[in-house]
Motif scaffolding. Structure first.
Motif, PDB file in Angstrom:
ATOM      1  N   PHE A   1       0.835  -1.203   0.000  1.00 20.70           N
ATOM      2  CA  PHE A   1       0.000   0.000   0.000  1.00 20.70           C
ATOM      3  C   PHE A   1       0.871   1.256   0.000  1.00 20.70           C
ATOM      4  O   PHE A   1       0.594   2.228  -0.707  1.00 20.70           O
ATOM      5  CB  PHE A   1      -0.915   0.014   1.223  1.00 20.70           C
ATOM      6  CG  PHE A   1      -1.903  -1.121   1.252  1.00 20.70           C
ATOM      7  CD1 PHE A   1      -2.576  -1.518   0.105  1.00 20.70           C
ATOM      8  CD2 PHE A   1      -2.177  -1.783   2.440  1.00 20.70           C
ATOM      9  CE1 PHE A   1      -3.489  -2.559   0.138  1.00 20.70           C
ATOM     10  CE2 PHE A   1      -3.083  -2.823   2.483  1.00 20.70           C
ATOM     11  CZ  PHE A   1      -3.742  -3.218   1.328  1.00 20.70           C
TER      12      PHE A   1
ATOM     13  N   GLU B   1       1.135   4.194  -2.858  1.00 20.14           N
ATOM     14  CA  GLU B   1       0.890   5.592  -2.493  1.00 20.14           C
ATOM     15  C   GLU B   1       2.054   6.483  -2.924  1.00 20.14           C
ATOM     16  O   GLU B   1       1.863   7.580  -3.456  1.00 20.14           O
ATOM     17  CB  GLU B   1       0.658   5.688  -0.990  1.00 20.14           C
ATOM     18  CG  GLU B   1       0.099   7.021  -0.540  1.00 20.14           C
ATOM     19  CD  GLU B   1      -0.361   6.984   0.903  1.00 20.14           C
ATOM     20  OE1 GLU B   1      -1.197   7.815   1.269  1.00 20.14           O
ATOM     21  OE2 GLU B   1       0.137   6.120   1.664  1.00 20.14           O
TER      22      GLU B   1
ATOM     23  N   ARG C   1       2.070   6.976  -6.733  1.00 19.58           N
ATOM     24  CA  ARG C   1       1.064   7.957  -7.164  1.00 19.58           C
ATOM     25  C   ARG C   1       1.497   9.385  -6.817  1.00 19.58           C
ATOM     26  O   ARG C   1       1.307  10.309  -7.607  1.00 19.58           O
ATOM     27  CB  ARG C   1      -0.287   7.654  -6.526  1.00 19.58           C
ATOM     28  CG  ARG C   1      -0.915   6.324  -6.946  1.00 19.58           C
ATOM     29  CD  ARG C   1      -1.128   6.257  -8.438  1.00 19.58           C
ATOM     30  NE  ARG C   1      -1.906   5.073  -8.823  1.00 19.58           N
ATOM     31  CZ  ARG C   1      -1.682   4.342  -9.885  1.00 19.58           C
ATOM     32  NH1 ARG C   1      -0.678   4.649 -10.688  1.00 19.58           N
ATOM     33  NH2 ARG C   1      -2.435   3.297 -10.168  1.00 19.58           N
TER      34      ARG C   1
ATOM     35  N   ASP D   1     -11.913  -4.077   4.306  1.00 16.92           N
ATOM     36  CA  ASP D   1     -11.083  -2.927   4.682  1.00 16.92           C
ATOM     37  C   ASP D   1      -9.783  -2.896   3.879  1.00 16.92           C
ATOM     38  O   ASP D   1      -9.338  -1.831   3.436  1.00 16.92           O
ATOM     39  CB  ASP D   1     -10.762  -2.961   6.176  1.00 16.92           C
ATOM     40  CG  ASP D   1     -11.984  -2.645   7.026  1.00 16.92           C
ATOM     41  OD1 ASP D   1     -12.954  -2.078   6.474  1.00 16.92           O
ATOM     42  OD2 ASP D   1     -11.973  -2.975   8.233  1.00 16.92           O
TER      43      ASP D   1
ATOM     44  N   SER E   1     -10.608  -1.862   0.324  1.00 20.59           N
ATOM     45  CA  SER E   1     -10.898  -0.423   0.280  1.00 20.59           C
ATOM     46  C   SER E   1      -9.616   0.404   0.391  1.00 20.59           C
ATOM     47  O   SER E   1      -9.423   1.383  -0.327  1.00 20.59           O
ATOM     48  CB  SER E   1     -11.867  -0.052   1.399  1.00 20.59           C
ATOM     49  OG  SER E   1     -12.079   1.341   1.445  1.00 20.59           O
ATOM     50  N   ARG E   2      -8.732  -0.001   1.290  1.00 19.06           N
ATOM     51  CA  ARG E   2      -7.484   0.730   1.486  1.00 19.06           C
ATOM     52  C   ARG E   2      -6.637   0.705   0.211  1.00 19.06           C
ATOM     53  O   ARG E   2      -6.027   1.707  -0.166  1.00 19.06           O
ATOM     54  CB  ARG E   2      -6.707   0.148   2.655  1.00 19.06           C
ATOM     55  CG  ARG E   2      -5.454   0.954   2.993  1.00 19.06           C
ATOM     56  CD  ARG E   2      -4.677   0.332   4.118  1.00 19.06           C
ATOM     57  NE  ARG E   2      -3.418   1.018   4.329  1.00 19.06           N
ATOM     58  CZ  ARG E   2      -2.395   0.534   5.029  1.00 19.06           C
ATOM     59  NH1 ARG E   2      -2.501  -0.664   5.603  1.00 19.06           N
ATOM     60  NH2 ARG E   2      -1.294   1.234   5.159  1.00 19.06           N
TER      61      ARG E   2
ATOM     62  N   ILE F   1      -7.604   0.515  -2.870  1.00 20.07           N
ATOM     63  CA  ILE F   1      -8.147   1.438  -3.873  1.00 20.07           C
ATOM     64  C   ILE F   1      -7.839   2.878  -3.478  1.00 20.07           C
ATOM     65  O   ILE F   1      -7.480   3.707  -4.320  1.00 20.07           O
ATOM     66  CB  ILE F   1      -9.665   1.240  -4.029  1.00 20.07           C
ATOM     67  CG1 ILE F   1      -9.961  -0.191  -4.502  1.00 20.07           C
ATOM     68  CG2 ILE F   1     -10.238   2.264  -4.998  1.00 20.07           C
ATOM     69  CD1 ILE F   1      -9.302  -0.566  -5.816  1.00 20.07           C
ATOM     70  N   GLU F   2      -7.944   3.204  -2.192  1.00 21.62           N
ATOM     71  CA  GLU F   2      -7.702   4.574  -1.722  1.00 21.62           C
ATOM     72  C   GLU F   2      -6.272   5.028  -1.983  1.00 21.62           C
ATOM     73  O   GLU F   2      -6.033   6.204  -2.293  1.00 21.62           O
ATOM     74  CB  GLU F   2      -8.008   4.677  -0.223  1.00 21.62           C
ATOM     75  CG  GLU F   2      -9.488   4.644   0.106  1.00 21.62           C
ATOM     76  CD  GLU F   2      -9.729   4.652   1.605  1.00 21.62           C
ATOM     77  OE1 GLU F   2      -8.733   4.735   2.365  1.00 21.62           O
ATOM     78  OE2 GLU F   2     -10.900   4.590   2.005  1.00 21.62           O
ATOM     79  N   VAL F   3      -5.301   4.136  -1.861  1.00 25.05           N
ATOM     80  CA  VAL F   3      -3.902   4.539  -2.043  1.00 25.05           C
ATOM     81  C   VAL F   3      -3.480   4.532  -3.511  1.00 25.05           C
ATOM     82  O   VAL F   3      -2.335   4.876  -3.827  1.00 25.05           O
ATOM     83  CB  VAL F   3      -2.944   3.646  -1.232  1.00 25.05           C
ATOM     84  CG1 VAL F   3      -3.245   3.754   0.251  1.00 25.05           C
ATOM     85  CG2 VAL F   3      -2.995   2.192  -1.697  1.00 25.05           C
ATOM     86  N   GLY F   4      -4.391   4.135  -4.402  1.00 20.80           N
ATOM     87  CA  GLY F   4      -4.059   4.222  -5.820  1.00 20.80           C
ATOM     88  C   GLY F   4      -4.069   2.922  -6.577  1.00 20.80           C
ATOM     89  O   GLY F   4      -3.703   2.896  -7.756  1.00 20.80           O
TER      90      GLY F   4
ATOM     91  N   ASP G   1      -5.730  -0.377  -8.541  1.00 14.18           N
ATOM     92  CA  ASP G   1      -6.808  -0.461  -9.519  1.00 14.18           C
ATOM     93  C   ASP G   1      -7.561  -1.789  -9.480  1.00 14.18           C
ATOM     94  O   ASP G   1      -8.694  -1.861  -9.933  1.00 14.18           O
ATOM     95  CB  ASP G   1      -6.245  -0.254 -10.924  1.00 14.18           C
ATOM     96  CG  ASP G   1      -5.598   1.109 -11.080  1.00 14.18           C
ATOM     97  OD1 ASP G   1      -6.327   2.110 -11.110  1.00 14.18           O
ATOM     98  OD2 ASP G   1      -4.353   1.170 -11.158  1.00 14.18           O
TER      99      ASP G   1
END
Length: 328
Positions: free
Chosen positions: A65, A69, A72, A92, A95-96, A98-101, A103
């Motif tokens: 992760f 990040e 990105r 979780d 979701s994490r 996807i949030e850090v970039g 795909d």
């Protein structure tokens, strides 16, 4: 069919998994590099710019992760698909990622069928992105060409009337703010209709190009603007130029035009092309406008024509036209 130019970076600390992915990807027809740590992944990304990254979530030096990040953040204008490799299946974690970039996800053990399907999906996205970049570049070039067309006279390559109007308004404001002189000169090719009637419009166009080249050569400062005002009429906008400096420049234009020796077969005043000109110099006030400057220069131009042509007359403020050096 796989794109052989697609470069895949595999970031996986398990030698077994890394070897499997490398062998499989190469069998699919892709170029592949394998690294085992987050630090190596960041270094490789900066140096090689892969088209796709398969990134293990659990690495020995940092989480996948964190790697995603940092990729990105380091290259926000670019986009490289990142597919996480993980044994984790919690919502979780998904979701994490996807949030850090990230795909997409691949769950270990990795299925060849699922791997191929996901790579193909990302391959289509990469292809569409490449095409979008190409179209954006083409659009940018088209916009530049349109901008040039909107500012440049097609025949002579000088600034066109629209650009002239914009720059004159800007320089009036600059003169008003800085209290520096601004000179505007208008020129008209003498007996140009008779030139066209004698030689035809093709030669007439070439004559205008040569006159434009003379004006361009005379303007040595980046701030000086030669423009085609319309027809056989040209203009010079000379910021920070007092009357004496403008006279010297106009004399230079006359010498260059005389040196060009553009034959005029039907001129009553000589065997070569000449011009008449009118100029005005002001320190712009609150009442100075583009119209007032053009009107003053135009009055001086007509005075030059009335005085026999092949000369430039200066009109300053409310004073009567006074002859400047003849353009000979």
């Amino acid at each position: 069919m796989s794109d052989p130019s697609l470069k895949v970076l595999v970031v996986e600390d398990s030698r077994t998994v890394g070897a499997f992915l490398s062998t499989t990807l190469r069998a699919f027809g892709y170029a592949c590099e394998v690294v085992t740590t987050g630090a190596e992944a960041l270094d490789h990304y900066g140096a090689a710019k892969p088209d796709l990254i398969l990134l293990d979530v659990m690495l020995p030096d940092m989480e996948g992760f964190a790697v995603a990040e940092r990729i990105r953040r380091s290259d926000p204008e670019s986009w490289v698909p990142i597919i996480f490799l993980t044994s984790l299946e919690s919502e979780d974690d998904l979701s994490r990622g996807i949030e850090v970039g990230g795909d997409d996800y691949l769950t270990k053990p990795v299925s060849r069928v699922v791997l191929k399907a996901k790579i193909h999906a990302m391959e289509r996205i990469v292809a569409m992105r490449r095409r979008l970049i190409e179209l954006t570049a083409q659009l940018s070039e088209a916009n530049k060409a349109l901008a040039r067309q909107s500012e440049e006279d097609a025949l002579t390559g000088l600034a066109n009337r629209r650009m002239f109007d914009l720059i004159l308004a800007r320089e009036i404001e600059h003169s008003r703010r800085t209290k520096q002189p601004l000179t505007l000169a208008l020129f008209d090719v003498d007996y140009f209709k008779r030139y066209n009637d004698a030689l035809g419009h093709i030669h007439g166009d070439q004559c205008l190009r040569e006159v434009a080249q003379v004006l361009r050569r005379a303007c040595r400062r980046a701030t000086d603007l030669p423009a085609r005002y319309g027809g056989e009429e040209f203009a010079l906008i000379l910021p920070n130029t007092p009357r004496t400096g403008a006279r010297l420049l106009v004399q230079g234009v006359a010498r260059l035009l005389a040196g060009a020796r553009i034959a005029h077969p039907d001129s009553p005043i000589g065997e070569f092309v000449t011009f008449s000109g009118g100029m005005t110099t002001v320190i712009a006030s609150e009442t100075t406008t583009s119209l007032s400057l053009v009107r003053a220069a135009d009055e001086a131009l007509y005075a030059a024509k009335g005085a026999g042509r092949n000369r430039v007359i200066s009109f300053d403020g409310d004073s009567a036209p006074a002859p400047a050096p003849e353009a000979r």
